[in-house]
Design an enzyme around this catalytic site. Structure first.
Site, PDB file in Angstrom:
ATOM      1  N   GLN A  76     -53.883  -7.757  14.156  1.00 13.26           N
ATOM      2  CA  GLN A  76     -54.685  -6.896  13.989  1.00 13.26           C
ATOM      3  C   GLN A  76     -54.523  -5.900  13.235  1.00 13.26           C
ATOM      4  OE1 GLN A  76     -51.709  -6.305  17.306  1.00 13.26           O
ATOM      5  NE2 GLN A  76     -53.330  -6.953  19.051  1.00 13.26           N
ATOM      6  N   ASN A 120     -46.104  -2.412   8.785  1.00 22.57           N
ATOM      7  CA  ASN A 120     -47.483  -3.281  10.316  1.00 22.57           C
ATOM      8  C   ASN A 120     -48.657  -2.253   9.639  1.00 22.57           C
ATOM      9  OD1 ASN A 120     -47.739  -0.023  11.491  1.00 22.57           O
ATOM     10  ND2 ASN A 120     -45.322   0.003  11.038  1.00 22.57           N
ATOM     11  N   CYS A 121     -48.851  -2.806  10.221  1.00 21.58           N
ATOM     12  CA  CYS A 121     -51.021  -2.697  10.540  1.00 21.58           C
ATOM     13  C   CYS A 121     -51.789  -3.244  12.122  1.00 21.58           C
ATOM     14  CB  CYS A 121     -51.441  -3.153   9.718  1.00 21.58           C
ATOM     15  SG  CYS A 121     -50.602  -5.073   9.004  1.00 21.58           S
ATOM     16  N   VAL A 122     -50.850  -3.741  12.667  1.00 24.58           N
ATOM     17  CA  VAL A 122     -51.563  -3.605  13.939  1.00 24.58           C
ATOM     18  C   VAL A 122     -52.071  -2.419  14.615  1.00 24.58           C
ATOM     19  CG1 VAL A 122     -49.896  -5.622  14.629  1.00 24.58           C
ATOM     20  CG2 VAL A 122     -49.121  -2.970  15.251  1.00 24.58           C
TER      21      VAL A 122
END
Lengths: 428, 351
Positions: A112, A241-243
């Protein structure tokens, strides 16, 4: 605490034999930069690309975006706890390569991560189509675990941003912004008649690719606490984060928090900006209850009359958002929420996973489920094959010609819940 | 632009077509190549840009009882006029008429690919059913508001006919459809949040960008004191009905609930009951309907003296895309019957 933020406007980026800033152009010695990244033995390869506004370039999967900065004077260094020691940052002078960004990509860690298009319809939705990007395309050594992989690329991005930022150390900034805020008592005493406003800054903390770091510590292992807004400008908060990339705060967003900028802008005019409370978004009910109780209590103790709350992410954190809202409002603190929506592709579903009649003042950064068509690009940096599996993509997202049919949530920063962008959700 | 007038067909019920009241509610669809009843006011409001070329009329009961067939007949009559646009109503607070106006507009859009608009009282049941697919303008509760609404209806209809973009409900005056869309504004979210906060602090009016859905949180009753004397009823939204679904409860968007006797039944089997629910894999519910409505264990408890008795009827509907308005209505009616039947407590099962 007083910080001068010297902004050096970067209008172009190019490779060169020496990394430097000259007349608004950032020159990058790509071998030196790659060698710096490859100091980490867990990174197998690193290719440096440039992606400029208007170019037919797609970057996928994007993990983080970081603005190059350097400390010119004052204690500590950029990204304390990672690149620098953990001295308190936020005072003295910091230089910013404004208009430049480091973008990290390469083999996917989870499922994601995001997309940045430098032109076309997708470009309208991401702020990073307007920056001169230095893109690190990195692959990990074989067999590296997901956590180590995520950590390696996160650190590489931060190191690269500091390396590039150093090029601005002796450059005269085009513009200097000054942020000065004393103790709570001083601040409150200075504007006794203005309403006291606190910012509740929710940090994503749900796990791998859902983490945020404060002075190097994982936010899910912290109690809500108070941070000086100036500390953000020096990178005290870092994205892990990079979802569903549309509504995750990249490190760039943390460095340029628009809510903090708004609060400073109105400070002394029509509000008294007291400070920032950081809180997390852990997955268990007990954690949610504890953090929302603690964060709202801090706001109350500070004497807040009003608060802005920004969420990060969606679904599960909607519960944290609503708990924060309910608890602040029950203390009599007038609250505005910043969120985005998952109202389905047709926009007909309920937008948030949790709701409250107390949430009567909500700003929506848009419906992340809305479908968007992205035409093919001449150049793809990273790996286009992952388009079918990243959040917001689906089986068949990628057509043979390289065009994509995806939900808006794949685009990095599209529905950013710090309110960085102009998109909004609206009822029809 | 004004050379060719938009061709408008107007849909009315028997009452507004001045044919008759309830005694004429069963008349089948008919059409007239003229302006009828409220069409006169509408014609005036439409002005030079559009012309009512025909009126299609149907009795409310006829339409309600033969929805599919009536809808097809009405569509055929509308089609004969080769319209550019269809206007239905206004229906005010007439429930069946409101539903018919909504259904006609929805069918016109879907089948004829033409724009359509209607107007009714926001609390008309037709509003809830059709607002998502059809533009509905709000009216007062009675025809007394006719004069006010016709100009608005005409102006909105002309906008549709011209193919102009329809803005948000606040700006255009239609009933919010509950559809969320994205627009690009000129102000970043943080700035909008700041402005909203300033207004909220000062007690000035502000408009939230995301209105919360309606809330109806029910506080639980105190626990039952003496279960051994209690009469317990079973109610489900899991769609368990007597075999053959005698009440024809819809698989989705239920418009009714059913009431079924449990007299003499020790448990439910695939011979006696089935599910009407279209929103889940029915295999396990049909194999053993006790899985959704646990009559078998309730009978055990009854025999063991742990509960007084199981109420002699169970109630069922389908909770699948069923509107909150309908669900609330069913709940109130079922609760009334249970109370009259002396029920102490209810077990509600979903799916």
């Amino acid at each position: 605490m007083r910080l001068e933020l010297g902004k050096i406007k970067i209008r172009d980026v190019a490779f060169g034999s020496q990394t430097k800033v000259e007349a608004g152009t950032l020159y990058v010695n790509k071998d030196e930069l790659a060698a710096l990244v490859l100091e980490d033995p867990t990174i197998k390869s690193c290719t440096v690309h440039l992606a400029k506004p208007g170019q037919e370039v797609r970057i996928i999967p994007v993990k983080d975006v970081i603005e190059p900065r350097c400390k010119v004077s004052g204690p500590g260094g950029i990204f304390p706890g990672f690149v620098s020691k953990v001295d308190t940052v936020g005072s003295g002078r910091t230089h910013v390569l404004s208009g430049a960004a480091v973008v990290t990509t390469g083999k996917i860690v989870g499922f994601q991560e995001g997309i940045i298009d430098m032109t076309g319809p997708g470009a309208d939705y991401t702020p990073f189509s307007k920056t001169c990007n230095v893109v690190l395309d990195m692959d990990p050594v074989d067999g590296l675990g997901k956590r180590e992989h995520e950590k390696a690329v996160r650190l590489a991005g931060l190191k690269a941003a500091v390396y590039l930022g150093e090029a601005g150390k002796d450059v005269e900034p085009d513009e200097i912004e000054t942020y000065d805020q004393g103790s709570f008592l001083e601040t409150a005493a200075k504007y006794p008649d203005l309403p006291k406003v606190v910012y509740i800054y929710m940090l994503q903390s749900q796990g791998l690719l859902h983490d945020t770091w404060v002075y190097g510590i994982d936010a899910k292992r912290t109690l809500p606490s108070i941070i000086h807004p100036n500390e953000l400008f020096d990178g005290a908060i870092v994205s892990g984060n990079c979802v569903s990339a549309c509504d995750k705060n990249t490190t760039f967003h943390h460095l340029n928090n628009p809510v903090v900028k708004q609060l400073f802008k109105h400070h002394g005019q029509d509000i008294c900006f007291l400070g920032v409370v950081i809180t997390n978004e852990n997955v268990t009910l007990q954690d949610k209850e504890r953090s929302s109780s603690y964060a709202s209590k801090l706001a109350k103790m500070l004497g807040a009359d009003a608060a802005i709350v920004s969420e990060e992410g969606f679904g599960n954190p909607d519960a944290d958002l609503i708990m924060n809202c309910n608890k602040l409002e029950s203390y009599g603190i007038k609250t505005v929420l910043l969120t985005d929506e998952y109202a389905g592709r047709d926009g007909a579903s309920q937008s948030l996973a949790d709701i409250s009649p107390k949430a009567d003042a909500v700003v929506s950064a848009g419906n992340a489920n809305e479908i968007i068509q992205l035409p093919p690009m001449k150049t793809v940096i990273g790996d286009l094959a992952v388009a079918d599996i990243i959040a917001g993509g689906f089986d068949g997202s990628k057509a043979a010609d390289g065009s994509l049919t995806v939900e808006l949530q794949v685009i990095t920063g599209a529905t950013n819940e710090l309110g960085y962008s102009n998109l909004r959700g609206i009822g029809f | 632009m004004a050379e060719k007038k938009f061709r408008v067909v107007h849909y009315l019920n028997q009452f507004f077509a001045q044919i008759g009241g309830e005694e004429k509610a069963n008349i089948p669809p008919e059409s007239r190549a003229e302006v009828v009843g409220p069409g006169l006011g509408l014609k005036a409001a439409l002005g030079q840009e559009a012309e009512i070329v025909g009126t299609v009329i149907c009795g409310d009961s006829y339409f309600g009882e033969n929805m599919e067939a009536a809808s097809a007949e009405v569509l055929n009559l509308i089609k004969e006029f080769e319209p550019d646009l269809v206007i239905a109503g206004p229906a005010f607070n007439a429930g069946r008429y409101g539903a018919a106006c909504g259904a006609v507009c929805a069918a016109v859009q879907r089948e004829l690919n033409l724009p359509a608009v209607t107007a009714m009282y926001p609390e008309n049941p037709g509003t809830d059913i059709y607002k998502k697919e059809v533009y509905i303008l709000p009216t007062g509760g009675s025809a007394a508001s006719m004069r006010k609404v016709l100009p608005k209806l005409a102006a909105f209809a002309l906008k549709l006919a011209r193919g102009e973009a329809i803005g948000d409900p606040a700006e255009e005056g239609y009933i919010a459809r509950g559809i969320r869309k994205n627009i690009m504004t000129h102000k970043p979210g943080a700035e909008r949040a700041m402005e909203m906060l300033l207004a909220k602090i000062k007690g000035q009016p502000f408009t939230t960008e995301l209105p919360m859905p309606a809330f109806d949180r029910v506080a639980p009753n105190p626990p039952v004191k003496d279960m051994a004397q209690a009469t317990i009823a079973l109610v489900t939204s899991g769609g368990i009905v007597a075999k053959g679904n005698p009440d024809h409860i819809e698989a989705s968007s239920a418009s009714k609930f059913g009431k079924y006797s449990l007299a003499g039944l020790d448990n439910m089997t695939s011979e006696t009951h089935e599910t009407a629910h279209g929103g889940y894999d029915p295999t396990y519910a049909n194999d053993d309907p006790d899985r959704v409505v646990p009559l078998d264990v309730m009978r055990d408890l009854e025999r063991e003296g742990k509960i007084g008795k199981v109420f002699e009827y169970f109630y069922a509907t389908v909770g699948n895309g069923t509107s909150v308005a309908n669900a609330a209505k069913f709940g109130a009616e079922i609760a009334k019957e249970l109370k009259e039947g002396g029920v102490t407590a209810v077990i509600l099962t979903s799916t």
